[in-house]
Design a protein around this motif. Structure first.
Motif, PDB file in Angstrom:
ATOM      1  N   GLY A   1       0.818  -1.022  -0.272  1.00 14.01           N
ATOM      2  CA  GLY A   1       0.382  -0.117  -0.131  1.00 14.01           C
ATOM      3  C   GLY A   1       0.705   0.957   0.589  1.00 14.01           C
ATOM      4  O   GLY A   1       0.443   2.075  -0.175  1.00 14.01           O
ATOM      5  N   ASP A   2       1.949   1.305   0.322  1.00 15.00           N
ATOM      6  CA  ASP A   2       3.226   2.083   0.491  1.00 15.00           C
ATOM      7  C   ASP A   2       4.239   2.485  -0.972  1.00 15.00           C
ATOM      8  O   ASP A   2       4.097   3.305  -1.276  1.00 15.00           O
ATOM      9  CB  ASP A   2       3.733   2.105   1.758  1.00 15.00           C
ATOM     10  N   ARG A   3       4.320   1.128  -1.078  1.00 16.73           N
ATOM     11  CA  ARG A   3       5.204   0.992  -2.592  1.00 16.73           C
ATOM     12  C   ARG A   3       6.457   2.416  -2.436  1.00 16.73           C
ATOM     13  O   ARG A   3       6.746   3.044  -3.131  1.00 16.73           O
ATOM     14  CB  ARG A   3       4.945   1.191  -3.854  1.00 16.73           C
ATOM     15  N   THR A   4       7.124   2.597  -0.801  1.00 16.02           N
ATOM     16  CA  THR A   4       8.259   3.275  -1.030  1.00 16.02           C
ATOM     17  C   THR A   4       9.505   2.868  -0.345  1.00 16.02           C
ATOM     18  O   THR A   4       9.481   1.801   0.932  1.00 16.02           O
ATOM     19  CB  THR A   4       7.509   4.653   0.023  1.00 16.02           C
ATOM     20  N   LEU A   5      10.505   3.167  -0.872  1.00 18.17           N
ATOM     21  CA  LEU A   5      11.820   2.738  -0.709  1.00 18.17           C
ATOM     22  C   LEU A   5      12.274   4.312   0.154  1.00 18.17           C
ATOM     23  O   LEU A   5      12.727   4.922  -0.901  1.00 18.17           O
ATOM     24  CB  LEU A   5      12.866   2.439  -1.957  1.00 18.17           C
ATOM     25  N   ALA A   6      13.503   3.895   0.980  1.00 19.58           N
ATOM     26  CA  ALA A   6      13.359   5.463   1.583  1.00 19.58           C
ATOM     27  C   ALA A   6      15.170   4.563   2.522  1.00 19.58           C
ATOM     28  O   ALA A   6      15.202   3.896   2.883  1.00 19.58           O
ATOM     29  CB  ALA A   6      12.440   5.357   3.005  1.00 19.58           C
ATOM     30  N   LEU A   7      15.926   5.151   2.328  1.00 16.08           N
ATOM     31  CA  LEU A   7      17.147   6.013   2.365  1.00 16.08           C
ATOM     32  C   LEU A   7      17.552   6.804   3.415  1.00 16.08           C
ATOM     33  O   LEU A   7      17.422   8.262   3.643  1.00 16.08           O
ATOM     34  CB  LEU A   7      18.520   5.928   1.049  1.00 16.08           C
ATOM     35  N   TRP A   8      18.033   6.409   4.678  1.00 12.03           N
ATOM     36  CA  TRP A   8      18.138   7.204   6.096  1.00 12.03           C
ATOM     37  C   TRP A   8      19.475   7.213   6.468  1.00 12.03           C
ATOM     38  O   TRP A   8      20.281   5.835   6.173  1.00 12.03           O
ATOM     39  CB  TRP A   8      17.798   6.515   7.029  1.00 12.03           C
ATOM     40  N   SER A   9      20.286   8.359   6.894  1.00  9.24           N
ATOM     41  CA  SER A   9      21.437   8.265   7.575  1.00  9.24           C
ATOM     42  C   SER A   9      21.480   7.926   8.906  1.00  9.24           C
ATOM     43  O   SER A   9      21.083   8.593   9.613  1.00  9.24           O
ATOM     44  CB  SER A   9      22.331   9.670   7.500  1.00  9.24           C
ATOM     45  N   MET A  10      22.504   6.790   9.218  1.00  4.30           N
ATOM     46  CA  MET A  10      22.451   6.765  10.696  1.00  4.30           C
ATOM     47  C   MET A  10      23.150   7.896  11.465  1.00  4.30           C
ATOM     48  O   MET A  10      23.255   7.673  12.315  1.00  4.30           O
ATOM     49  CB  MET A  10      22.844   5.712  10.786  1.00  4.30           C
ATOM     50  N   ALA A  11      23.651   8.628  10.610  1.00  2.00           N
ATOM     51  CA  ALA A  11      24.749   9.094  10.987  1.00  2.00           C
ATOM     52  C   ALA A  11      23.737  10.354  11.457  1.00  2.00           C
ATOM     53  O   ALA A  11      23.900  11.397  12.938  1.00  2.00           O
ATOM     54  CB  ALA A  11      25.816  10.570  10.993  1.00  2.00           C
ATOM     55  N   THR A  12      22.868  10.913  10.918  1.00  2.31           N
ATOM     56  CA  THR A  12      22.458  12.378  11.491  1.00  2.31           C
ATOM     57  C   THR A  12      20.279  11.781  11.481  1.00  2.31           C
ATOM     58  O   THR A  12      20.107  13.072  11.749  1.00  2.31           O
ATOM     59  CB  THR A  12      22.119  13.332  10.375  1.00  2.31           C
ATOM     60  N   TYR A  13      20.417  10.285  11.364  1.00  2.00           N
ATOM     61  CA  TYR A  13      18.971   9.989  11.166  1.00  2.00           C
ATOM     62  C   TYR A  13      17.814  11.231  10.336  1.00  2.00           C
ATOM     63  O   TYR A  13      16.639  10.735  10.270  1.00  2.00           O
ATOM     64  CB  TYR A  13      18.295  10.489  12.627  1.00  2.00           C
ATOM     65  N   GLU A  14      18.484  11.284   8.833  1.00  2.00           N
ATOM     66  CA  GLU A  14      18.621  12.129   7.821  1.00  2.00           C
ATOM     67  C   GLU A  14      17.515  11.248   6.626  1.00  2.00           C
ATOM     68  O   GLU A  14      18.402  10.483   6.954  1.00  2.00           O
ATOM     69  CB  GLU A  14      19.039  13.023   7.520  1.00  2.00           C
ATOM     70  N   LEU A  15      16.532  11.915   6.270  1.00  2.00           N
ATOM     71  CA  LEU A  15      16.476  11.059   4.971  1.00  2.00           C
ATOM     72  C   LEU A  15      17.037  11.544   4.010  1.00  2.00           C
ATOM     73  O   LEU A  15      16.658  12.565   3.349  1.00  2.00           O
ATOM     74  CB  LEU A  15      14.364  11.177   4.889  1.00  2.00           C
ATOM     75  N   VAL A  16      17.777  10.866   3.126  1.00  7.08           N
ATOM     76  CA  VAL A  16      18.872  11.137   1.491  1.00  7.08           C
ATOM     77  C   VAL A  16      17.735  11.004   0.842  1.00  7.08           C
ATOM     78  O   VAL A  16      18.008  11.954   0.203  1.00  7.08           O
ATOM     79  CB  VAL A  16      20.111  10.065   2.258  1.00  7.08           C
ATOM     80  N   SER A  17      16.831   9.728   1.175  1.00  5.21           N
ATOM     81  CA  SER A  17      16.535   9.560  -0.680  1.00  5.21           C
ATOM     82  C   SER A  17      15.203   9.090  -0.471  1.00  5.21           C
ATOM     83  O   SER A  17      15.428   8.061   0.839  1.00  5.21           O
ATOM     84  CB  SER A  17      16.791   9.538  -1.723  1.00  5.21           C
ATOM     85  N   SER A  18      14.237   9.470  -1.376  1.00  5.43           N
ATOM     86  CA  SER A  18      12.668   8.778  -1.067  1.00  5.43           C
ATOM     87  C   SER A  18      11.930   8.616  -2.483  1.00  5.43           C
ATOM     88  O   SER A  18      11.790   9.085  -3.334  1.00  5.43           O
ATOM     89  CB  SER A  18      11.486   9.073  -0.120  1.00  5.43           C
ATOM     90  N   THR A  19      12.350   6.856  -2.397  1.00  5.05           N
ATOM     91  CA  THR A  19      11.336   6.562  -4.197  1.00  5.05           C
ATOM     92  C   THR A  19      10.325   5.942  -4.056  1.00  5.05           C
ATOM     93  O   THR A  19       9.843   4.851  -4.233  1.00  5.05           O
ATOM     94  CB  THR A  19      12.857   5.674  -4.747  1.00  5.05           C
ATOM     95  N   HIS A  20       9.329   6.366  -4.755  1.00  6.19           N
ATOM     96  CA  HIS A  20       8.797   5.438  -5.176  1.00  6.19           C
ATOM     97  C   HIS A  20       8.078   4.569  -6.296  1.00  6.19           C
ATOM     98  O   HIS A  20       8.674   4.667  -7.137  1.00  6.19           O
ATOM     99  CB  HIS A  20       6.841   6.172  -5.815  1.00  6.19           C
TER     100      HIS A  20
END
Length: 1842
Positions: free
Chosen positions: A1295-1314
């Protein structure tokens, strides 16, 4: 070389020297005569009986002509006023012989799996009667048959050679020829050379003489069938084969389609890729082969796609087929009329259809029996069962539940038999009488179809070798007949031969051929047992001397499995089982089965054989050591062969029809007359239900979108709810007094509505399994129910013409309007009587008269339009009436109306004008309609047939016909995902739709329903610029000629703006770059394409601007850094993304689906102060088997973690101590541990529409949550850390179909792809930096993470699964030795990929089901699947196989070990050596697996389903729990380990009680359990046995308690009855009905002093019911004294909001004297549960909850007779327990909160930890522990301040 001698043609008569009659034969009046027309000698075959006058080649049927020519040329002339018959025997590549017959005797086309009958229309035949004798002056005919195409078109078989020919009277025949060339008889060699025609002229030897200057067609007839053979030139495919008119100026007759009115000419397909043409008109003299699949067809050229032309046959639908052949593959049936008629040339209308052929394929069938529920057979390996479902024979694999079918019967199957080698299957059908079929069981093809002398077949029996088949039934005089057939030649193309037959006056109920000698048989019946013998071509029998048992009615028999088969076992309806000595023909031993225990025994004994009334035995089956017996009391019993005691017993819901032991003797298959099919697994003692079915006609259906459920109503007075994914029954609602007529689902809530024959309309809650509300505003039977698409309104109509409107947006719906005399009164119940438009604005129905269709405003019921359908066809002499209505999908306002004149008209719902018309849709009026969501497919159903129409084609739309139902189809519907079709009637059929979701833009078709709305979340509002803009727009919108993956739908929210570069990148490879930033400051290409809404998505590369996507080509996706700053100070950072329309859940168990919960979340719940908590969470019992990859184990550090509900449990495997990480509010779906084992990531689903999924980052050493991330909308499917632990990838579910990439150093969302489609699993490459692999639907996707400074780009490459592998969907993956990647599929295959070359080089069948878990280390691979199997593979040779490429074979991969666990494998983690590991299953169990020892040890165990009760032993050493899974489990309180489990199959255990300490010695402790079938069982804990089974109630037990002395059991049921029983004698001696009408929710008993409260008695007990009433009683059961002390009745609660408290299906009562809770579904007024308990610290107080208008706890004084204290609550309580020592009270709320209240001070503390309503609270007797339960998870709390 074998075919060279037959080239270019072969004269068959000359080759086989017909005139000598040595290699051929003649019979009857066959002579040579001189023909004046041909001026040569011909053969004349005449006679009154065609079968007695013939020429046959070769001489005998055992020989073969062996002629391989594709075309057969027969030169013949029918004799005037006579009939003729031509038989051709064709052999297929599978060595199966097919007979093709042509005759003017035949009136219609007929087909079976081995026989095709084509009617032949002679020229000059009347149009009213196409079949008949040849007219005077019949001409010589050249009949050209394409044998290859005939088999391919009609039977989907491949032609191999011509085996034999028989030419029967009456005709003249010149000769017979075969050739691979397509000759044109009307063209001479000279003409062909002069005109340079691309044709092959007829050889001189084969040519007819033509007078000089005259035309060939004036003297002769040429028939080519089929006409569009690939070998024939496309421009010259004509029935007369005449050359082009440019070279032949004279008029030449041609065969063209018969002119018919609009809508009559349409395409009815007969096989994939080929369609046949209908009959042609006989305006001139006509000759041909005709009705229904006759021998002629016309080819027209149709343009498809981009100019390529294909040839299709144009069918006609003016008649119906009599035998719609649908052999095993589920092919559509033919209903085509074909004729061979010469006619003048005309321009034929070209028909266009882009539907695949076939467009449907039968996938699953829900149903069992039909004519009889007796027949169900094991296959020889015991892996599958074979059973009939009306006219369909089903083979069901018991592990994977996959089905395959034998199709061909036209009525209900009455008997089945399977030979010992599983080569032949025999089946008989009820009507027409005596019709039998023999099937090749492996290929599912019909080998033989024949009629038996037996009039009504009731039984079949095969010999073990398959050479003998016995058929038993009655002849035309009603006498029993036994027929023996020899079937040994059937598999080699021969026929079944009658060996012997015998009539007998005795009754035969069962008949069996002996396995040790196929000439010996046995039968039994009323008053007789006979032994039979086949000898000398005759059947003889001898009776067995039965002695005193001669009057019994024997029902079944079985031979003993000893080699000599000396013993014969026979059972009777009176309960006798006889052992018969077959050699002495006498009874050796007789036994008698008793129905009840012997009353005189001190303790109840197991059932034994003795004197007394017996149980009617219906069936028995014998193995080497055991005998299975099925009886009409519904019990399946397994005995040893000495019948000393019952080994196993399984109760069924109806009388047992048959039992069969599997070949290995480990399973017992049983069937019941109530339509159930299942088997008892003897080693595990578990009963598995395979099939549940309706027992009468299914009247209607409804589908539900969110949970994938199907509801059906039937004449068997039941409403059943099924899971669409598994087709397993979920719920069964029975209404004995009234029949359900119509059903409809609420679109958004777990509620469905049902209308009944009494006029009642009821709303059912699926969560609470109860009736929410009932309305009786109708006086007649409900004819139709329909809900509006938005779920706000419900409409019902009845047979008295009343229309009712309801408001159903809230849980409890209410009536808005009732209009009388609006709907047609004489309308029959049918699903399409009412229809609501897709925009919720319009309501259409038939009425007020049957000639009218009315359209109303759905909200106000104002009449907008009334259409008189009787006047639509002015040319018709009769009056049309409406039969069914259906709206087209939005936005077009079209209304489809089925008429009684067999038409379907499309009306404009605004103006009422007729837009289009479908004529002759079915032979009878179409009663059911359905239109797909994209308006491409139209379904119509009438009688037993379903037709699928190409709705978008305006002129002459094509259709395909599908059969399989043996009774009229009642309703059809598309599933919510539009991927399947449902049809109901005699059974429930699920069909796969093979058409792509969208074939072309609908707007390209004139007058089509219009284009679907654009999905702005995908394509957005696009501004196109530059030369490549159109190409780019096509790719994004899906209009490049490739089918979309889904139908576009409108977006619900505006996503962030994107910048998409349309031009090529620097490399110039034509790929696209997508960024999730705002508009870029600089353009990467000369022209830019700006797209407003739409999340980042993958865009497929186009090859050099060609416009067609290259499947499997590389994709490039550049994702720039996310434009956000540092993480928030609160440590939680959330990014909201646009919500796109959810897709359908993939058919893969690997994909996570959260358990549905309707319990609301509590708001503003305060936590107790740190250090001052009254409760401390001590232990969690259970493991969440619904999660995926939710187990973590590091053998090197000993770290072990798993999930249970919303908790992360970290357990020390040595000491058993637990840590609990709280923070999630919803069910945790998956876990991931970093490679350095310092960080754990956990993910849970969203808690509502406004909140997203939670991803928590935990510090493993400290056990604290470091960060909260939120980005995904619905659920998280998988988590993965990169190799260096710097990145975390999170994958959303379908239902979401999203691939998200996170930085473990800053916990920021680096990218998000549908993602364009759901992905099931992912993994980082352990030996390649930055490479991520994902698997999903039919492809492997590889992502390469490239970092350029602070930016990270993703390069994507997608590789489809090779077709040779055959895996449709990849579900799991793991990396092996470099560069290998292993992928598992839903078909059970493991594919091995070389990632360096991006190719799949190896695949093998690793399992029978879907592989959900793969792990690899070194040379060993572990696979786990939904078949419960865990397998260890040796893959050390795979790296070497990689070098062989595509030539690699899987023979070098070995299976080392295999274990079968208790559920599908969902999680697994192993040591690097792969010798040991931990595995989780869907049964909620964690196993420790040791491959070295080949063992599995249970580590963590829990209930599979909802927990209903917890009780404690008096010494508090053990506790017991029960659940909906039918189990009673006893746990050790010190270790919380499972020590004992009692399991009852197919029942729910709803209440539990432990005997009090006064009951006797500790070793005599008992547990009493109440079940959903009204039974009560008493278990002895020390002996681990069931000591007593009682049936004191007719309804489900909901409460149970022991008396204070333990000698009496008090039980209550859902009907409000209270029963008092004595466990010592098993007698129920008192029934109290004071609470009748309301379910008993609580029963509690305690001791009191004699005379207290002014009444006699030593026991004080209470009963609380769901109508807010509590009764208190004093009793002395030894004196049979019971007196009412007090009766409390409270007003109904005042609810602030209308909602349903999610309650369990059935309820239970407290076991401890100081506890109480409600576990019964709430009443129809949505009131909270009624709770009551005696106060343990003051026995004169009664504590109640839910019994007043406000949420509060009430203390009632029994002495004062009034309320003495009240404690307010924030919510209504759903569970309650009082501490036996301290003044504490535990309360559970539906808001997932547990509250502990100090009853003295009134202080309270709230505790979280459950992810569902707290349905159960229980203090232990010492008050040091508190047990709480939510669904199947049990939490153990330590009371710290008591």
């Amino acid at each position: 070389m074998a075919r060279v001698w037959q080239h270019p043609f072969l004269n068959v008569f000359r080759q086989f020297k017909v005139d000598e009659w040595k290699r051929s034969t003649k019979e009857g009046d066959v002579a040579t005569v001189m023909d004046k027309t041909l001026k040569c000698t011909v053969y004349r075959i005449r006679g009154t009986v065609s079968a007695s006058n013939y020429i046959q080649l070769p001489k005998t049927s055992t020989q073969s002509l062996g002629l391989t020519g594709r075309y057969l040329y027969l030169l013949f002339r029918p004799l005037s006023t006579k009939h003729f018959v031509i038989h051709l025997d064709l052999s297929t590549e599978e060595s199966q012989v097919i007979r093709v017959s042509l005759s003017n005797l035949f009136k219609e086309f007929k087909s079976t799996a081995t026989w095709l009958q084509f009617p032949f229309i002679c020229e000059g035949t009347s149009g009213k009667d196409l079949a008949g004798v040849a007219p005077p002056g019949a001409r010589w005919t050249c009949l050209q048959l394409d044998l290859h195409d005939i088999l391919l078109v009609y039977l989907n078989r491949r032609y191999n050679h011509l085996k034999g020919v028989r030419l029967c009277a009456s005709l003249l025949v010149r000769s017979l020829y075969t050739s691979d060339l397509c000759f044109d008889p009307a063209v001479t060699v000279a003409e062909a050379r002069r005109a340079k025609l691309p044709v092959t002229p007829m050889p001189r030897e084969m040519a007819f003489p033509v007078p000089k200057g005259e035309n060939w067609h004036d003297h002769y007839i040429h028939i080519r069938f089929p006409s569009d053979s690939p070998a024939a030139p496309s421009k010259l495919v004509q029935r007369n084969g005449s050359p082009p008119e440019a070279d032949f100026p004279r008029h030449v007759p041609q065969l063209l389609p018969r002119p018919v009115p609009f809508g009559k000419s349409r395409q009815d397909s007969v096989s994939p890729g080929v369609q046949v043409l209908g009959p042609t008109a006989s305006g001139q003299a006509s000759l041909g082969l005709p009705p229904e699949d006759g021998l002629s067809s016309e080819c027209s050229e149709v343009s498809i796609g981009g100019g390529s032309r294909v040839h299709r046959r144009e069918p006609s639908a003016s008649t119906k087929a009599t035998d719609k052949h649908a052999a095993g593959s589920g092919l559509p049936a033919s209903v085509c009329n074909l004729a061979l008629v010469p006619k003048a040339p005309e321009d034929a209308t070209k028909h266009e259809s882009l539907l695949p052929d076939p467009v449907l394929k039968l996938k699953r069938v829900i149903g069992f029996g039909g004519h009889s529920t007796k027949w169900a057979l094991w296959t020889k390996d015991g892996a599958a069962v074979v059973y009939p479902c009306h006219a369909v024979i089903v083979v069901l694999c018991i592990d994977t539940r996959e089905q395959c079918f034998f199709l061909g019967h036209t009525d209900k199957v009455s008997a089945l038999a399977l030979d010992g080698s599983n080569s032949l299957l025999a089946s008989a059908q009820a009507r027409p009488h005596s019709m039998l079929r023999l099937w090749d069981f492996q290929t599912r093809s019909c080998l033989s179809l024949f009629r038996s002398p037996v009039h009504t077949v009731c039984s079949l029996s095969f010999s073990d070798s398959g050479a003998l088949l016995c058929c038993i039934g009655k002849d035309h005089h009603g006498k029993m007949m036994v027929v023996a057939w020899g079937t040994d030649q059937v598999g080699q193309g021969g026929e079944a031969v009658i060996l012997a037959k015998a009539n007998t006056d005795v009754d035969i109920q069962a008949f069996e051929i002996a396995f040790f000698n196929e000439t010996r048989m046995a039968s039994c019946g009323r008053g007789n047992v006979r032994l039979w013998r086949l000898r000398g071509g005759g059947l003889c029998s001898c009776p067995v001397d039965l002695g005193e048992h001669h009057a019994l009615e024997f029902t079944d028999l079985a031979f003993g499995k000893a080699q000599d088969g000396r013993t014969l076992y026979v059972c009777s309806r009176s309960g006798h089982i006889l052992e018969i000595d077959r050699q002495r023909m006498a009874v050796r031993r007789a036994r008698y089965l008793l129905p009840t225990e012997t009353p005189s025994s001190p303790l109840p004994q197991k059932q034994a054989f003795s004197l007394g009334p017996g149980i009617a035995i219906s069936s028995l089956s014998v193995s080497q050591a055991e005998c299975a017996v099925g009886s009409e009391d519904g019990c399946l019993r397994l005995w040893p062969l000495d019948f000393s005691s019952v080994l196993l017993e399984a109760e069924h819901e109806g009388p047992i029809s048959s039992v069969r032991l599997s070949p290995d003797g480990l399973r017992v298959l049983s069937t019941t007359s109530s339509g159930h099919l299942g088997f008892l697994d003897i080693p595990s003692r578990e009963y598995n239900v395979l099939v549940r079915s309706h027992t009468a006609l299914v009247l209607g259906l409804a589908t539900e979108c969110n949970r994938g459920q199907l509801a059906t109503v039937s004449q068997d007075h039941t409403v059943r709810v099924w899971d669409l994914a598994t087709l397993q029954q979920l719920y069964d609602f029975t209404s004995p007094e009234e029949a359900p007529c119509a059903v409809a689902f609420h679109p958004t809530q777990p509620v469905f509505f049902c209308g009944f024959s009494s006029g009642a309309v009821r709303s059912f809650s699926l969560e609470a399994t109860r009736v929410l509300v009932e309305h009786r505003c109708h006086q007649g039977a409900i004819t139709s129910l329909v809900t509006s698409p938005d779920g706000s309104l419900l409409f019902s109509a009845c047979s008295q013409g009343t229309l009712a409107q309801y408001h159903c947006a809230a849980t409890c719906c209410r009536v808005l309007r009732v209009a009388a005399n609006v709907v047609c009164r004489d309308a029959l119940p049918r699903p399409n009587a009412l229809a609501v438009s897709g925009d919720n604005r319009l309501l259409a129905f038939m009425g007020p008269f049957k000639y009218m269709v009315t359209i109303m405003d759905a909200a106000s019921l104002d009449e907008l339009l009334r259409i008189d359908v009787s006047a639509l066809d002015l040319a018709s002499s009769g009056l049309d009436s409406a039969v069914a209505v259906c709206f087209s999908p939005a936005p077009r306002s079209h209304l489809l109306v089925s008429l009684s004149s067999n038409k379907v008209v499309v009306l404009d719902a605004i103006s009422g004008r007729m837009v289009r018309e479908f004529c002759d849709v079915h032979p009878v009026a179409c009663s059911a309609l359905a239109l797909s969501g994209d308006a491409r497919l139209l379904l119509t159903a009438a009688d037993r047939a379903i037709k699928v129409w190409d709705y978008l084609t305006q002129s002459n739309p094509s259709c395909q016909v599908y059969i399989g139902h043996s009774e009229p189809v009642q309703a059809v519907a598309f599933t919510p995902d539009q991927q399947h079709l449902l049809s109901v009637g005699d059974a429930i059929f699920l069909w796969d739709i093979l058409a792509s979701p969208e074939r072309s833009p609908p707007e390209s078709v004139p007058g089509s329903p219009g284009p679907p709305p654009t999905n702005e979340a995908v394509s957005g509002r696009t501004t196109v610029e530059g030369p490549n803009a159109r190409q780019q727009e096509d790719v994004l919108s899906g209009t490049d000629g490739l089918p979309r993956c889904q139908v576009p739908v409108p977006s619900q929210a505006a996503p962030p703006q994107l910048s998409i570069c349309a031009g090529p990148l620097e490399a110039g490879d034509g790929t696209f770059s997508v960024s999730d930033e705002g508009p870029s400051e600089e353009s990467h290409s000369p022209e830019g394409l700006c797209q407003a809404p739409g999340p980042p998505m993958l865009v497929q590369k186009e090859a050099c601007g060609a416009g067609d996507g290259a499947a499997g080509g590389p994709w490039d996706l550049s994702v720039l850094p996310h434009p956000h700053g540092q993480p928030s100070k609160q440590g939680a950072w959330s990014i909201r993304r646009a919500r796109t329309q959810p897709t359908a859940r993939p058919d893969a168990y690997k994909h996570f689906t959260a358990r549905y919960k309707a319990s609301p979340m509590a708001k503003n719940v305060s936590s107790p102060p740190a250090g001052g908590e009254w409760l401390h969470l001590k232990a969690v019992v259970g493991y969440n088997g619904n999660g995926r990859a939710n187990v973590i184990w590091r053998p090197d550090t000993g770290f072990f973690a798993y999930t249970c509900g919303c908790l992360v449990v970290v357990e020390d495997l040595h000491s058993g101590s637990q840590q609990h990480w709280l923070g999630h509010s919803e069910e945790i779906s998956t876990l991931a541990l970093s490679h350095d084992a310092q960080v754990l990531a956990s993910a849970s689903g969203s808690s509502g529409a406004a909140s997203g999924c939670q991803i928590r980052i935990w510090d493993v050493p400290g056990g604290s949550c470091q960060q909260l991330l939120s980005h995904h909308c619905t659920a998280v499917q998988a988590l993965a850390f990169s190799r260096d632990d710097r990145l975390l990838v999170t994958l959303g579910d379908y239902g979401d179909r999203t691939l998200a990439l996170w930085s473990m150093a800053t916990y920021e969302l680096v990218s998000s792809t549908h993602l364009p489609e759901p992905v099931h699993d992912m993994a980082f490459n352990p030996w390649g930096a930055g490479e991520l692999a994902c698997v999903g639907q039919g492809a492997l996707t590889l992502w390469l993470l490239q970092q350029r400074g602070p930016d990270i780009s993703l390069q994507v490459h997608r590789e489809p699964v090779p077709e040779t592998v055959g895996a449709g969907e990849l579900t799991s993956l793991c990396y092996g030795a470099e560069p290998l990647l292993y992928c598992g599929s839903n078909a059970g295959q493991v594919c091995v990929w070389d990632t360096s070359a991006s190719r799949c080089f190896l695949a093998w069948e690793a399992d029978d089901g879907e592989i959900g878990v793969l792990l690899c280390s070194g040379s060993r691979l572990v696979s786990g699947s939904n078949t419960r199997r865990l397998r260890l593979w040796a893959v050390g040779a795979v790296p070497e196989l990689r070098r062989k490429g595509s030539g690699a074979r899987s023979s070098s991969v070995f299976l080392e070990r295999e274990l079968t666990l208790d559920g599908a494998i969902v999680s697994a983690v192993f040591h690097d050596s792969m010798d040991m590991g931990v595995v989780g299953t869907t049964a909620g169990t964690l196993w420790y697996v040791s491959w070295a020892e080949g063992t599995s040890t249970r580590l963590i165990s829990g209930h599979r389903s909802k927990v209903n009760e917890v009780v404690f032993s008096p010494s508090e050493s053990h506790c017991a729990t029960c659940g909906d899974d039918g189990s009673v489990r006893v746990w050790s309180l010190s270790s919380m380990e499972l020590v004992i489990q009692f399991q009852v199959l197919n029942q729910s255990c709803l209440c539990l009680a432990w005997s009090p300490p006064s009951c006797g010695r500790p070793e005599q402790q008992h547990v009493a359990a109440g079940y959903s079938d009204g039974t009560l069982r008493v278990f002895n804990i020390s002996r681990i046995s069931m000591e007593l089974k009682m049936h004191p109630h007719l309804a489900a037990l909901t409460a149970i308690a022991f008396s204070a002395d333990g000698q009496t059991i008090i039980s209550g049921d859902k009907d409000g009855l209270v029963a008092v029983s004595q466990p010592r004698t098993g007698l129920t001696f008192r029934i109290l009905s004071d609470h009748r009408g309301a379910p008993i929710s609580t029963i509690q008993s305690t001791s009191k002093e004699n005379g207290a409260f002014g009444v006699e008695g030593t026991d004080l007990w209470l009963a609380a019911s769901g109508d807010q009433r509590v009764s208190i009683w004093a009793s002395n059961w030894l004196r049979d004294c019971c007196e009412l002390v007090d009766w409390l009745s409270f007003p109904a609660p005042i609810l602030m909001e209308v909602r349903v408290l999610v309650a369990p299906q059935v309820g239970t009562v407290p076991a401890h004297p100081a506890t109480a809770r409600c576990a019964f579904p709430q009443a129809s007024d949505c009131s909270p549960p009624s709770l009551a308990a005696f106060c343990p610290w003051d026995r004169t107080l009664l504590v109640c909850a839910g019994l007043g208008p406000h949420p509060e706890v009430v203390f009632y004084g029994l002495c004062q007779k009034q309320v003495v204290k009240k404690i307010p609550l924030p919510f209504f309580a759903v569970s309650l327990s009082l501490s036996p020592r301290a003044h504490f009270m535990a309360i559970g709320f539906a808001e997932r909160v547990l509250r502990l209240v100090d009853c003295v001070s009134g202080a309270a503390q709230d505790f979280a930890g459950h992810d569902d309503w707290v349905q159960l609270c229980r203090f232990a007797p010492s008050a040091s522990l508190l047990f709480t339960a939510a669904h199947n998870e049990i939490l153990v709390w330590e009371v710290t301040d008591c």
